[in-house]
Every structure is written in C-alpha cells, then in structure tokens.
Scaffold this active site. Structure first.
Site, PDB file in Angstrom:
ATOM      1  N   LYS A   1       0.867  -1.190   0.000  1.00 53.18           N
ATOM      2  CA  LYS A   1       0.000   0.000   0.000  1.00 53.18           C
ATOM      3  C   LYS A   1       0.894   1.227   0.000  1.00 53.18           C
ATOM      4  CE  LYS A   1      -3.905   1.839   2.759  1.00 53.18           C
ATOM      5  NZ  LYS A   1      -4.720   1.626   3.980  1.00 53.18           N
TER       6      LYS A   1
ATOM      7  N   SER B   1      -9.765  -0.930   7.172  1.00 53.01           N
ATOM      8  CA  SER B   1      -9.206  -0.769   5.821  1.00 53.01           C
ATOM      9  C   SER B   1      -8.481  -1.970   5.242  1.00 53.01           C
ATOM     10  CB  SER B   1      -8.266   0.427   5.783  1.00 53.01           C
ATOM     11  OG  SER B   1      -9.010   1.593   5.632  1.00 53.01           O
TER      12      SER B   1
ATOM     13  N   SER C   1      -9.742   1.478   2.999  1.00 50.27           N
ATOM     14  CA  SER C   1      -8.912   2.266   2.109  1.00 50.27           C
ATOM     15  C   SER C   1      -7.869   1.449   1.348  1.00 50.27           C
ATOM     16  CB  SER C   1      -8.213   3.363   2.909  1.00 50.27           C
ATOM     17  OG  SER C   1      -7.308   2.792   3.845  1.00 50.27           O
TER      18      SER C   1
HETATM   19  N1  GLN Z   1     -13.028   3.694   6.394  1.00 49.50           N
HETATM   20  C1  GLN Z   1     -12.488   4.154   7.627  1.00 49.50           C
HETATM   21  C2  GLN Z   1     -12.126   5.616   7.479  1.00 49.50           C
HETATM   22  O1  GLN Z   1     -12.457   6.176   6.502  1.00 49.50           O
HETATM   23  C3  GLN Z   1     -11.309   3.332   7.994  1.00 49.50           C
HETATM   24  C4  GLN Z   1     -10.121   3.647   7.218  1.00 49.50           C
HETATM   25  C5  GLN Z   1      -8.912   2.843   7.602  1.00 49.50           C
HETATM   26  O2  GLN Z   1      -9.009   1.805   8.251  1.00 49.50           O
HETATM   27  N2  GLN Z   1      -7.760   3.356   7.217  1.00 49.50           N
HETATM   28  O3  GLN Z   1     -11.535   6.213   8.321  1.00 49.50           O
END
Ligand code: GLN
Length: 446
Positions: free
Chosen positions: A52, A151, A127
């Site tokens: 990532k 995420s 994400s």
């Molecule tokens: N979807 C969640 C957010 O927008 C979690 C994101 C993540 O785990 N990085 O914060």
C-alpha cells in the site's frame, strides 16, 4: 509472471499507482541466484510483495495517493520493509488507496479509481482497495495494507480475499504514514489464510522506533494452523441487526453452521456498545489525523503552492491545493473536537466510550475464544453510489471499527457470494495477541 499479469489487467483494475518493472526483475534475479547457491533466506525469498502506498520503501515513491505527496520519494525504509528485504522478498509496487487511508471505497484517491476485479463498475472497498484488488486479480501473491478502522478487512471481504489486521502493537508502525496513530496497524492480504500467516510471520517483531511496539515471543503462525482443537465461538447478536444485507447475513449464518458442523461450539454473546463505533471513531480518528497531518505545511516536504504571497499563505495554499475533500473534512472535524471548549464534550467523552467498548469485548471473551461476524454490512457497491453521502460511506465500517478501538486482531475470509456473484466476507475477531489461534480458526473454515 506477475509483471505480465499486471500489464494485461491493471489497465482495467488500476490497483497500482506505480511499479518499477526492471527493479522488480533485478530483485527476483538476485533471489534466483541465492536459491541456486542454496542461500535462500526463508519462505518469502523471491516472493513478490506489493505495498500500500503508505508504507515506506527507500528510493520508491511514497504518495498516500495524495497530491500532497505526488512527487515524494521515500528516503528510508519502514520497519516492515527492512524485515521483508532481509528475507529476500521482491518489493515491487505501490498500491492505490483512499487519500491518507481515509475512506472505504478507494474513490478518495487523489490519482485514480481502483475497480473491483469481480465487477469493474463496483468499488474494491477501502482504504486498502489496491492491496485487495491486486490479490483478487492475481497481480501479486501477497500485499500489505493498513487498517485503522477496517481498511484491510473490509476491502478483503469485498474482493473475496483474505485480509488480516494484527493486534495493535504487534507490527511496528515505523515508516507507515500516520493517519490515527492509536488505531493504525499494518497487515497482510493473501489468497489463503496460510499465505497470510506466512507474510504476518515476516513482519512481526519488536521495534524500538515505535513506542507502542510490543516485546513478546512470536509463535509459529503457520505451524499453529494445523490443530484438531475445538473452540467456543461467540456470535454477537448486535452484528446481525438492521442494516445488514439479507444475502450477507445468509452467507455468514451458513459459515457459522459450518463451524458447528465441524464440532465447534457456538454461543450467542452481546456487545452492547456496537452502535458507538461510528460516532466514537469519527471523533478520535479525525482528532489524531488533524494532528498527524499538520506536518504537511508546504515547507518541509510535499506539495508547495507556487503562488503564495508570504509564509502563512504557503501553509494555506499548499494545504488547500494538496489535500482532497475527505482529508479536509477530517482535519476540520478533528480540529473542532480538539479545540478548547469542545475537547471535554467530544474528545474526552469519546476516549471514555472507547474504554467501555474495550471492556465489552473483554466480557464477551470470557465466554468464548473468538467472535464470528460479518465483515461488512453489504457486498461491493457501485462506484459513485456513496460519494455524496459521507455518513453512509462511514457506515460500511460498522463491524470493523470497534476492533481497532479495542486494539484487537481481526481477519476476513471469503464465505460465499451474493446472487449476483459478488464475494462476501466472514470476520473472525481474536483475543489480543492470539493471532495464532485466530488464524487457526480461520483456516479451519477455509
Ligand atoms: N473507512 C475508515 C475511514 O475512513 C477506515 C479507514 C482505515 O481503516 N484506514 O476512516
């Protein structure tokens, strides 16, 4: 083989922000030489691992899928990068994400929209959407993502792959671009639980550069998969209420039946604070993000506005131009809940609620070894469907967020398909630092 697969399909999937073809082959050649000379450095030697685009690899781009870091090249390796290099892994690509890991669909990327390989009109989750899509499209055998509120697990579920978030403190965050430091963890994606266990083994271990990194004897995760043990598995009733798609519910209930059929005991448990997840997370995570992202000032590194009049204007314009709308929303929200007069009402209260959430899990774990839940309330949704409604986007993490707030490990494994052929994920939540057991439970189902 993976490079040609990427050339073939990534024009459609768009999982990769960038990759260096020649450098990948050089690393692979070096591994071949080691193998020929019987100097291979373990199971990851020569295995491609794509990361990532928030995990630092020296001399490779590090963008967080943000215009703020569009041209940034990392001057150093993250802890996990150092470990993987030492084991001979081929670190060859940068995977797309929601800008600074803020989002659940990878649509917030400042560069491109990653598509779900099962249906290109749909989102891969987020994400770490690039990390999940790359595995699903066979563009890499292993990838790493980061999980702050789901995420890793949510995109794994939506792309039909295995994705695992370790206990907070098991994997060093050194060299991971910080979003919400008390929640962030790096973790593996793979096609199978066994592959995920091998990659996890390669990235755990104490690191003095992360003050929250834990010192402990690391078990052999892969060996632990083979066991005849029978477990007590808890099913939290609050995870099966309103908002859960009927087909997702049916698939997860069928998975629970499978466990029962294998001789494991199923018990109903209660996590009464489940509905606090979204409000508590969306106070704490933006608060930490607003602090972490203050370093992008246009002075030290990253985007600098070319039409600023003075120093203050450099800050304003660089940040206005460099950050996308969701990142700005989080910074504003975070600054608000931390500001004097609101701190006690919001931030402090959310911290107290976080403790209650953690205690809730502790009580549930007095009755069982692990919890079985859906990973996400629905299968992959269509691109654009939720982009104008942040709250409905935030709700796609209702089943994953509390695991981060409690610091626990969680893994998503594929557990079937909707009638339209979209993958569904089963989430297994383990006790703190009991990854070996949690993965064995996941493997038993697989
Ligand atoms: N979807 C969640 C957010 O927008 C979690 C994101 C993540 O785990 N990085 O914060």
């Amino acid at each position: 083989a993976y490079l040609s697969r990427i050339e073939q399909v990534d024009g459609n999937v768009r999982a990769f922000n960038s990759y260096d073809h020649d450098d990948a082959l050089r690393q692979a050649d070096a591994s071949d030489t080691r193998r020929r000379e019987e100097r291979a450095m373990g199971p990851l030697d020569g295995i491609p691992v794509a990361l990532k685009d928030v995990i630092a690899v020296k001399d490779q781009p590090l963008t967080a899928s943000s215009k703020m870091l569009k041209d940034f090249v990392s001057p150093y390796d993250s802890h996990v990068t150092e470990l993987l290099k030492r084991q001979g892994a081929v670190l060859f690509g940068r995977l797309n994400l929601d800008e600074f890991a803020m989002g659940s669909s990878t649509e917030n990327s400042g560069f491109q929209r990653t598509c779900n390989p099962w249906d290109l009109e749909r989102i891969p989750g987020g994400s770490s959407g690039g990390s999940a899509a790359a595995i699903a499209a066979c563009e890499a055998p292993l990838t790493l993502g980061s999980d702050t509120g789901g995420s890793i697990r949510q995109p794994a579920a939506l792309c039909g792959v295995v994705g695992m978030k370790p206990t907070y403190g098991l994997v060093s965050r050194y060299g991971l671009i910080a979003f919400a430091s008390s929640l962030d963890q790096i973790g593996p994606f793979a096609q199978t639980v066994e592959d995920a266990a091998i990659l996890l083994q390669g990235i755990v271990g104490h690191d003095r550069r992360d003050s929250t990194s834990i010192k402990m004897a690391v078990p052999d995760y892969r060996a632990a998969l083979k066991t005849d043990k029978k477990w007590r598995l808890g099913v939290p009733k609050e995870y099966f209420g309103e908002g859960l798609d009927a087909e997702v519910r049916a698939a997860v209930e069928a998975a629970i039946k499978t466990y029962e059929g294998l001789g494991h005991e199923i018990v109903e448990v209660s996590l009464p604070t489940t509905d606090l997840a979204v409000p508590v997370y969306y106070i704490l995570a933006p608060a930490e993000a607003s602090s972490n992202l203050s370093r992008y000032d246009g002075i030290r590194y990253g985007h600098r506005s070319s039409n600023a009049a003075d120093a203050i204007d450099v800050y304003y314009k660089s940040r206005a131009e460099g950050f996308g709308p969701e990142v700005k929303r989080r910074i504003i929200l975070g600054s608000y809940v931390l500001s004097s007069g609101y701190y006690d009402a919001y931030y402090l209260k959310a911290q107290k609620a976080r403790t209650i959430i953690r205690n809730d899990f502790n009580s549930a774990f007095e009755q069982c070894d692990a919890l079985l839940t859906p990973t996400a309330p629905t299968a992959a949704f269509k691109a654009g469907e939720k982009t104008n409604d942040p709250l409905s986007m935030y709700l796609s993490d209702i089943f994953t967020i509390n695991v981060n707030l409690a610091g626990l490990p969680g893994v998503s494994v594929p557990c079937g398909f909707t009638s339209t052929g979209l993958p569904i994920g089963l989430q297994i939540i383990g006790k703190a630092f009991e990854e070996a057991e949690m993965l064995a439970i996941a493997h038993a189902y697989e």
